[in-house]
Design an enzyme around this catalytic site. Structure first.
Site, PDB file in Angstrom:
ATOM      1  N   HIS A 204      46.197  56.029  40.364  1.00  0.00           N
ATOM      2  CA  HIS A 204      47.263  56.884  39.827  1.00  0.00           C
ATOM      3  C   HIS A 204      48.293  57.221  40.911  1.00  0.00           C
ATOM      4  CE1 HIS A 204      49.307  60.129  37.860  1.00  0.00           C
ATOM      5  NE2 HIS A 204      49.078  60.865  38.934  1.00  0.00           N
ATOM      6  N   GLU A 446      48.228  30.831  36.103  1.00  0.00           N
ATOM      7  CA  GLU A 446      47.591  31.453  37.256  1.00  0.00           C
ATOM      8  C   GLU A 446      46.183  30.920  37.485  1.00  0.00           C
ATOM      9  OE1 GLU A 446      47.655  35.716  36.704  1.00  0.00           O
ATOM     10  OE2 GLU A 446      47.246  35.576  34.574  1.00  0.00           O
ATOM     11  N   ASP A 470      46.758  35.486  41.347  1.00  0.00           N
ATOM     12  CA  ASP A 470      45.529  34.851  40.880  1.00  0.00           C
ATOM     13  C   ASP A 470      45.494  33.362  41.192  1.00  0.00           C
ATOM     14  OD1 ASP A 470      43.770  36.763  39.716  1.00  0.00           O
ATOM     15  OD2 ASP A 470      45.311  37.142  38.225  1.00  0.00           O
ATOM     16  N   CYS A 541      55.807  35.614  39.308  1.00  0.00           N
ATOM     17  CA  CYS A 541      55.754  37.080  39.247  1.00  0.00           C
ATOM     18  C   CYS A 541      54.666  37.653  40.143  1.00  0.00           C
ATOM     19  CB  CYS A 541      55.565  37.551  37.809  1.00  0.00           C
ATOM     20  SG  CYS A 541      54.042  36.982  37.064  1.00  0.00           S
TER      21      CYS A 541
HETATM   22  C1  PEP Z   1      49.346  37.414  39.356  1.00  0.00           C
HETATM   23  O1  PEP Z   1      48.161  37.101  39.189  1.00  0.00           O
HETATM   24  O2  PEP Z   1      50.091  36.895  40.216  1.00  0.00           O
HETATM   25  C2  PEP Z   1      49.948  38.467  38.534  1.00  0.00           C
HETATM   26  C3  PEP Z   1      51.240  38.721  38.587  1.00  0.00           C
HETATM   27  O3  PEP Z   1      49.144  39.185  37.729  1.00  0.00           O
HETATM   28  P1  PEP Z   1      48.153  40.352  38.234  1.00  0.00           P
HETATM   29  O4  PEP Z   1      48.490  40.655  39.673  1.00  0.00           O
HETATM   30  O5  PEP Z   1      48.403  41.502  37.332  1.00  0.00           O
HETATM   31  O6  PEP Z   1      46.816  39.709  38.059  1.00  0.00           O
HETATM   32 MG    MG Z   2      47.108  37.686  37.418  1.00  0.00          MG
END
Ligand code: PEP
Ligand code: MG
Length: 620
Positions: A204, A446, A470, A541
């Site tokens: 949080h 991913e 990931d 991302c």
């Molecule tokens: C990722 O795996 O790069 C991603 C953006 O998702 P998360 O970090 O939420 O697993």
């Molecule tokens: Mg991910």
């Protein structure tokens, strides 16, 4: 003669960098628990005839605590933070726990000691028991129980600690943990940094700090014992370092950093409304990653062209029960409306791995990152998934919403998920509820299996988003949250680069390019060709998109969109505008032929313009 002005020794602590930025200010140790910041409890023996009076003191303290929590709830509701207000219901329930209260009363009678000390001992036992339970929900609740018992304790001994809302000077708040009730009324101009003993990047405190752009470091062991009210402190939210009693040299060093950061930020601000285009006219879309609707204004202020990743699972965490379709719709629609016509990629639930929601009762697994998570879980719990899809679809009538599936490992998963979207659309049509019939659907790439079959997946989606956080862990078999293997987690590893290049190539492949993947000149397998020759965009991302070195390489690999935390958007804008796409492409092609990541790094560093400027920390 001995120096009478001996300065306290400088001490450096390390934790998890959870919100970017550097700040120097006095410490404010918030709401201590006995033992922290020299906080001691009064202790005395009592007579038999004092027992009733002691127990009355306890019920008075509980009544006062109840009023304080209810007031905090009203404040939160007044600010529209109804979800956070509901979290405090758990604290109210704790106050009614008769087993606990009876135990305290029995100990006061038997031990003949003042209720303060007895209460603390029983409370500590409860908090420890909660934190050791293997059920995730109960463990999450340990912080709430500790928080409410601490409040009772403070009321019991008349310890007046102003709430964070009452602070009237710039401080770094140092605490064991900060609950939503603590942070509810605090002001950004007074709370200029946050340091906690508990928590990780998704706690949080971290989410709140990022949303408010307050530099913060979490997971700093025993910090509340080491820091005292008024101690000078440096918080480096970029590297996860905090420095107590910094030397004058250290302060000067950080002041320089802050000043450079401010100048740098001013420079970046001038770029905000300019296009993210390379010198040779190649456009790169720069988008923001968010976890909460509150983060949208900050993302837009940094020049985000939209939201590239809205991680919806945070809406499901830290609460009792699952959010209803209407609650979800409100949150998603709020993001869509704030973004106007800019696109918002809403990612469906990515639970499991390191993100849990107790009400889902995800069983403990030996390998949670390889287990029942994200789309796998959603395709089995179609009740939960469909509710979310309906809420996202309804939000698509309120703005430019796109939907994206996480953790896709096979094309069948995408097909099944799309079928559920069709079902949800059918239901909404029958109910006369508005949604965008042509909503775009994307897949996160991913998992290596998805990257290697991207040609098949591309037949069923409108865009790809590569989740490098990931993808790196699965490609290299390196746990992304294990400190011991952190040095093996290498975004520049050739296997990772090849997978990303493959995905970009497949997504952009035109009609004239060969469909055969060759091995020693012989066709090995044939890529699936889309019925429509439309190229599909590819975003990245994961965290690497916010690293200038990697961002340069990604542009060179043909990535169309970079989606990052808000502060990285303006840094990426500066980078994109300073480079040539042709050159970045040539460098990326060279990188794909190199033997090791050190060489790749050196190659990029040689070509990256003004690197030292680009990595300067963001200003406050
Ligand atoms: C990722 O795996 O790069 C991603 C953006 O998702 P998360 O970090 O939420 O697993
Ligand atoms: Mg991910």
């Amino acid at each position: 003669m001995q120096d009478m002005n001996i300065r306290p020794q400088e001490r450096i602590f390390r934790g998890v960098a959870s919100s970017d930025g550097v700040v120097i200010a006095k410490a404010y140790v918030f709401a201590p628990w006995p033992g922290e910041d020299g906080f001691r409890l009064p202790e005395r023996a009592i007579r038999e005839d004092e027992v009733a009076g002691e127990l009355r003191r306890l019920s008075d303290a509980i009544a006062r605590t109840r009023q304080q929590i209810q007031q905090a709830q009203r404040d939160l509701v007044g600010k529209g933070a109804t979800r956070q207000a509901r979290i405090l219901d758990v604290q109210l329930l704790t106050l009614d726990d008769q087993t606990f209260l009876n135990e305290v009363a029995a100990h006061v009678r038997a031990e003949k000691r003042n209720v303060d000390v007895v209460f603390y001992n029983v409370a500590r036992k409860y908090v420890m028991a909660f934190s050791e339970i293997s059920d995730d929900y109960m463990r999450e609740r340990a912080a709430d129980v500790r928080d409410v018992l601490r409040r009772v304790l403070h009321n019991l001994i008349g310890y007046e600690h102003p709430s964070l809302a009452e602070l009237d000077e710039r401080v770094v708040v140092v605490a064991h943990d900060l609950s939503p009730s603590d942070t509810a009324g605090m002001h950004r101009e007074h709370v200029v940094g946050m340091v906690t003993e508990t928590g990780g990047p998704t706690s949080h405190t971290s989410i709140m700090a990022r949303a408010l752009r307050i530099p913060s470091v979490v997971g700093v062991a025993s910090v509340t014992e080491a820091v005292h009210d008024g101690d000078p402190l440096i918080v480096d939210g970029q590297t996860g370092v905090i420095i107590i009693h910094p030397t004058p040299e250290r302060i000067a060093e950080y002041e320089r950093k802050i000043e450079e950061g401010m100048k740098y930020q001013a420079l970046l601000d001038t770029l905000r409304d300019l296009p993210a285009e390379t010198k040779d006219g190649h456009a790169v879309r720069l988008l923001a990653n968010i976890e909460l609707p509150d983060e949208v204004p900050i993302a837009l202020a940094h020049g985000a062209e939209g939201i590239g990743l809205y991680r919806t699972e945070f809406f499901f965490m830290n609460r009792e029960g699952l959010p209803t379709e209407d609650e979800q719709f409100e949150a998603y629609a709020a993001v869509a409306r704030q973004c106007g016509g800019k696109s918002v990629v809403i990612r469906t639930l990515d639970l499991g791995g390191d993100k849990f929601v107790s009400s889902l009762k995800i069983p403990r697994e030996m390998n949670p990152f390889l287990g029942w998570r994200a789309i796998r879980l959603c395709l089995e719990r179609t009740d939960i998934f469909k509710t979310q899809l309906r809420a996202i679809l309804r939000a698509s009538a309120e703005g430019n919403v796109r939907v994206m599936f996480p953790m896709v490992s096979t094309v069948q998963e995408v097909i099944s998920a799309r079928e559920l979207i069709d079902e949800a659309m059918e239901e909404l049509r029958a109910e006369g509820k508005a949604f965008n019939e042509n909503i775009e659907v994307g897949a996160m790439i991913e998992i290596p299996s998805a990257a290697l079959t991207a040609d098949q997946i591309a037949l069923h989606v409108d865009f790809f988003s590569i989740g490098t956080n990931d993808l790196i862990q699965y490609t290299l078999a390196v746990d992304r949250v294990n400190e011991k293997t952190a040095h093996l987690y290498d975004p520049l590893n050739l296997a990772v680069l090849r997978l990303m290049a493959t995905v970009a190539h497949i997504a952009h492949r035109g009609d004239t390019q060969t469909d055969d993947v060759l091995l020693a000149g012989e066709p090995l397998f044939r890529l699936r060709r889309r019925t429509s020759p439309k190229r599909i965009p590819v975003a990245v991302c994961g965290e690497v998109a916010g690293n200038p070195l990697l961002a340069y390489l990604l542009v060179g690999l043909g990535i169309d969109e970079l989606s990052t935390a808000a502060p990285a958007i303006s840094r990426n804008k500066q980078l994109v505008r300073a480079i040539s796409h042709e050159e970045a492409r040539a460098i990326a092609l060279q990188a794909l032929q190199m033997d090791n990541s050190q060489e790749v790094r050196a190659l990029i560093v040689r070509h990256l313009p003004r690197l030292e400027k680009v990595i300067t920390p963001a200003a406050q």
